[in-house]
Scaffold this motif. Structure first.
Motif, PDB file in Angstrom:
ATOM      1  N   ASN A 133      39.139  43.489  36.139  1.00  0.00           N
ATOM      2  CA  ASN A 133      40.406  43.267  35.672  1.00  0.00           C
ATOM      3  C   ASN A 133      41.492  43.726  36.668  1.00  0.00           C
ATOM      4  O   ASN A 133      42.612  43.320  36.848  1.00  0.00           O
ATOM      5  CB  ASN A 133      40.415  44.127  34.233  1.00  0.00           C
ATOM      6  N   ASP A 134      41.016  44.886  37.446  1.00  0.00           N
ATOM      7  CA  ASP A 134      41.830  45.540  38.212  1.00  0.00           C
ATOM      8  C   ASP A 134      42.128  44.578  39.475  1.00  0.00           C
ATOM      9  O   ASP A 134      43.037  44.646  40.228  1.00  0.00           O
ATOM     10  CB  ASP A 134      41.668  46.832  38.612  1.00  0.00           C
ATOM     11  N   ALA A 135      40.768  44.226  40.063  1.00  0.00           N
ATOM     12  CA  ALA A 135      40.824  43.287  41.199  1.00  0.00           C
ATOM     13  C   ALA A 135      41.514  41.939  41.016  1.00  0.00           C
ATOM     14  O   ALA A 135      42.262  41.412  42.213  1.00  0.00           O
ATOM     15  CB  ALA A 135      39.121  43.082  41.556  1.00  0.00           C
ATOM     16  N   ARG A 136      41.707  41.441  39.979  1.00  0.00           N
ATOM     17  CA  ARG A 136      42.684  40.322  39.615  1.00  0.00           C
ATOM     18  C   ARG A 136      44.096  40.536  40.438  1.00  0.00           C
ATOM     19  O   ARG A 136      44.619  39.722  40.760  1.00  0.00           O
ATOM     20  CB  ARG A 136      42.698  40.018  38.364  1.00  0.00           C
ATOM     21  N   LYS A 137      44.496  41.799  40.495  1.00  0.00           N
ATOM     22  CA  LYS A 137      45.880  42.215  40.974  1.00  0.00           C
ATOM     23  C   LYS A 137      45.989  41.864  42.292  1.00  0.00           C
ATOM     24  O   LYS A 137      47.134  41.381  42.972  1.00  0.00           O
ATOM     25  CB  LYS A 137      46.098  43.535  40.522  1.00  0.00           C
ATOM     26  N   ILE A 138      44.812  42.178  43.225  1.00  0.00           N
ATOM     27  CA  ILE A 138      44.687  41.776  44.430  1.00  0.00           C
ATOM     28  C   ILE A 138      44.141  40.587  44.828  1.00  0.00           C
ATOM     29  O   ILE A 138      45.033  39.924  45.796  1.00  0.00           O
ATOM     30  CB  ILE A 138      43.485  42.717  44.941  1.00  0.00           C
ATOM     31  N   TRP A 139      43.473  40.085  44.086  1.00  0.00           N
ATOM     32  CA  TRP A 139      42.786  38.536  44.228  1.00  0.00           C
ATOM     33  C   TRP A 139      43.071  37.544  43.010  1.00  0.00           C
ATOM     34  O   TRP A 139      42.536  37.120  42.288  1.00  0.00           O
ATOM     35  CB  TRP A 139      41.549  38.404  44.547  1.00  0.00           C
ATOM     36  N   PRO A 140      44.560  37.388  42.787  1.00  0.00           N
ATOM     37  CA  PRO A 140      44.739  36.637  41.575  1.00  0.00           C
ATOM     38  C   PRO A 140      44.324  35.271  41.553  1.00  0.00           C
ATOM     39  O   PRO A 140      44.220  34.484  40.458  1.00  0.00           O
ATOM     40  CB  PRO A 140      46.507  36.508  41.573  1.00  0.00           C
ATOM     41  N   ASN A 141      43.908  34.663  42.549  1.00  0.00           N
ATOM     42  CA  ASN A 141      43.293  33.390  42.553  1.00  0.00           C
ATOM     43  C   ASN A 141      41.861  33.244  42.514  1.00  0.00           C
ATOM     44  O   ASN A 141      41.228  32.268  42.702  1.00  0.00           O
ATOM     45  CB  ASN A 141      43.668  32.502  43.974  1.00  0.00           C
ATOM     46  N   THR A 142      41.287  34.490  42.420  1.00  0.00           N
ATOM     47  CA  THR A 142      39.766  34.452  42.239  1.00  0.00           C
ATOM     48  C   THR A 142      39.145  34.542  41.008  1.00  0.00           C
ATOM     49  O   THR A 142      39.809  35.185  40.298  1.00  0.00           O
ATOM     50  CB  THR A 142      39.336  35.825  43.121  1.00  0.00           C
ATOM     51  N   THR A 143      37.938  33.821  40.852  1.00  0.00           N
ATOM     52  CA  THR A 143      37.342  33.915  39.517  1.00  0.00           C
ATOM     53  C   THR A 143      36.319  35.007  39.654  1.00  0.00           C
ATOM     54  O   THR A 143      35.440  35.201  40.270  1.00  0.00           O
ATOM     55  CB  THR A 143      36.659  32.547  39.294  1.00  0.00           C
ATOM     56  N   PHE A 144      36.427  35.974  38.574  1.00  0.00           N
ATOM     57  CA  PHE A 144      35.565  37.091  38.389  1.00  0.00           C
ATOM     58  C   PHE A 144      34.563  36.955  37.074  1.00  0.00           C
ATOM     59  O   PHE A 144      34.966  36.800  36.088  1.00  0.00           O
ATOM     60  CB  PHE A 144      36.514  38.092  38.450  1.00  0.00           C
ATOM     61  N   ASP A 145      33.456  36.981  37.345  1.00  0.00           N
ATOM     62  CA  ASP A 145      32.356  36.816  36.511  1.00  0.00           C
ATOM     63  C   ASP A 145      31.430  38.228  36.553  1.00  0.00           C
ATOM     64  O   ASP A 145      31.605  39.145  37.419  1.00  0.00           O
ATOM     65  CB  ASP A 145      31.377  35.843  36.714  1.00  0.00           C
ATOM     66  N   GLY A 146      30.819  38.287  35.408  1.00  0.00           N
ATOM     67  CA  GLY A 146      30.072  39.962  35.328  1.00  0.00           C
ATOM     68  C   GLY A 146      28.676  39.631  34.708  1.00  0.00           C
ATOM     69  O   GLY A 146      28.432  38.679  34.248  1.00  0.00           O
ATOM     70  N   LEU A 147      27.732  40.501  35.264  1.00  0.00           N
ATOM     71  CA  LEU A 147      26.442  40.607  34.797  1.00  0.00           C
ATOM     72  C   LEU A 147      26.010  42.087  34.444  1.00  0.00           C
ATOM     73  O   LEU A 147      26.561  43.008  35.329  1.00  0.00           O
ATOM     74  CB  LEU A 147      25.434  40.093  35.872  1.00  0.00           C
ATOM     75  N   ASP A 148      25.548  42.145  33.184  1.00  0.00           N
ATOM     76  CA  ASP A 148      25.189  43.484  32.879  1.00  0.00           C
ATOM     77  C   ASP A 148      24.600  43.560  31.535  1.00  0.00           C
ATOM     78  O   ASP A 148      24.388  42.392  30.908  1.00  0.00           O
ATOM     79  CB  ASP A 148      26.486  44.280  32.676  1.00  0.00           C
ATOM     80  N   MET A 149      23.695  44.584  31.258  1.00  0.00           N
ATOM     81  CA  MET A 149      23.107  44.747  29.763  1.00  0.00           C
ATOM     82  C   MET A 149      24.139  45.281  28.931  1.00  0.00           C
ATOM     83  O   MET A 149      24.828  46.120  29.281  1.00  0.00           O
ATOM     84  CB  MET A 149      21.692  45.347  30.167  1.00  0.00           C
TER      85      MET A 149
END
Length: 348
Positions: A133-149
């Motif tokens: 959520n915060d990294a989007r402010k730095i890289w607004p054109n990047t798609t951010f996906d997540g992996l976790d349990m």
């Protein structure tokens, strides 16, 4: 928390907690040396679940590891109601207050991509997706996906913080993530897994040539660990299984064709040792009286808890000031960082 859940915990605890551990080992899980020394003896000072935990250090390679190690049943018991369930609101609040940590983690790839940044980024061990959520402010054109349990991953998706989610362990999604990402990050993830080298094997396998892995882990070599003893936040028992020294991680990456291109040590320091130590101590003295794994608290214990946590915010205002105005800058200037961050690129 329901009475049924409390009864379940009390029944489990009555059966004894020694069953949650594997046999003690007498060799280092990293280099095989038998030259071990005890580094830490502590309890669960965060949740106050029962048990005693030990961290050993290998004198040959400096690898620090939990010994005896929790087995699968033990991990389930101690993780339960920490990130989800009973402890969900608290831990979500903690992560939400740490926005200042996420920006430098996102910026570690600066200079290796066009100004638009990476096309896509997978955050392993993402939790709710606060980093994304915060990294989007730095890289607004990047798609951010997540992996976790755990259910936090689905909450992150619902909040719009994560684009695609992968529930479970990284082994469950090898083919789905193979050659798909420009960057895979593991922020304070490897210290939680049972075999860090296995997870590095998987990352080396799924990264395409020229892609990056960004890793941040606590540094058990920090003098702050000795200064604060069992109250030092990065020990994080009983969750942390392994704490890799920087030379070991760099060697492991190179062995897998992952070339370290940026190493940050002082820059990766997470200020807050004094405040965390105070919180841990107060939690140890007077834990949440509604915790279902504790015996039913008396009126006097509940009154003590209310009194302590009424005064605590005023105390923490001063410790936060000391952490960020004095202790943190001193570490940045003179060394002793409690963490390090490595960016590595997969070579052909």
């Amino acid at each position: 928390m329901s009475e049924a859940e409390r009864a379940r915990y009390q029944e489990e605890i009555a059966r004894g907690w020694s069953r949650f551990f594997e046999p003690r080992r007498y060799d280092c899980p990293w280099c095989g040396s038998h030259d071990l020394t005890q580094r830490l003896r502590t309890t669960d000072i965060m949740q106050r679940k029962p048990g005693v935990f030990y961290m050993d250090r290998c004198k040959t390679c400096n690898h620090v590891f939990q010994n005896p190690r929790l087995n699968i049943e033990g991990l389930e018991f101690y993780y339960r109601d920490f990130y989800d369930g009973f402890g969900r609101e608290f831990i979500d609040g903690v992560f939400s207050s740490q926005g200042w940590l996420y920006e430098p983690r996102a910026k570690i790839v600066e200079g290796f991509f066009s100004p638009e940044g990476p096309k896509n980024w997978l955050d392993v061990g993402t939790g709710y997706g606060h980093f994304a959520n915060d990294a989007r402010k730095i890289w607004p054109n990047t798609t951010f996906d997540g992996l976790d349990m755990g259910s936090s991953l689905f909450t992150g998706k619902e909040r719009g913080w994560l684009d695609t989610i992968y529930p479970g362990e990284i082994d469950d999604h090898v083919e789905a993530i193979r050659h798909r990402y420009d960057v895979i990050s593991m922020h304070h993830y490897l210290e939680h897994v049972r075999d860090p080298r296995h997870d590095l094997d998987v990352v080396a396998d799924v990264l395409r040539e020229g892609a990056f892995v960004s890793i941040e882990v606590p540094d058990a070599q920090s003098w702050l660990g000795k200064a604060f003893g069992r109250w030092w936040a990065p020990w994080y028992q009983p969750q942390h299984q392994h704490m890799l020294p920087l030379p070991n991680l760099l060697s492991a990456l190179k062995e897998r064709g992952l070339n370290p291109v940026r190493v940050q040590h002082r820059e990766a320091h997470i200020a807050g040792e004094l405040s965390c130590a105070v919180i841990f101590f107060l939690t140890h003295v007077s834990p949440n009286p509604d915790s279902p794994w504790l015996p039913e608290r008396t009126p006097a214990q509940r009154k003590l808890h209310e009194g302590i946590w009424k005064v605590a915010p005023k105390v923490l205002q001063q410790t936060f000031k000391a952490d960020f105005k004095y202790l943190g800058p001193a570490v940045m200037k003179f060394g002793g960082s409690n963490a390090f961050r490595v960016l590595a690129r997969k070579e052909g």
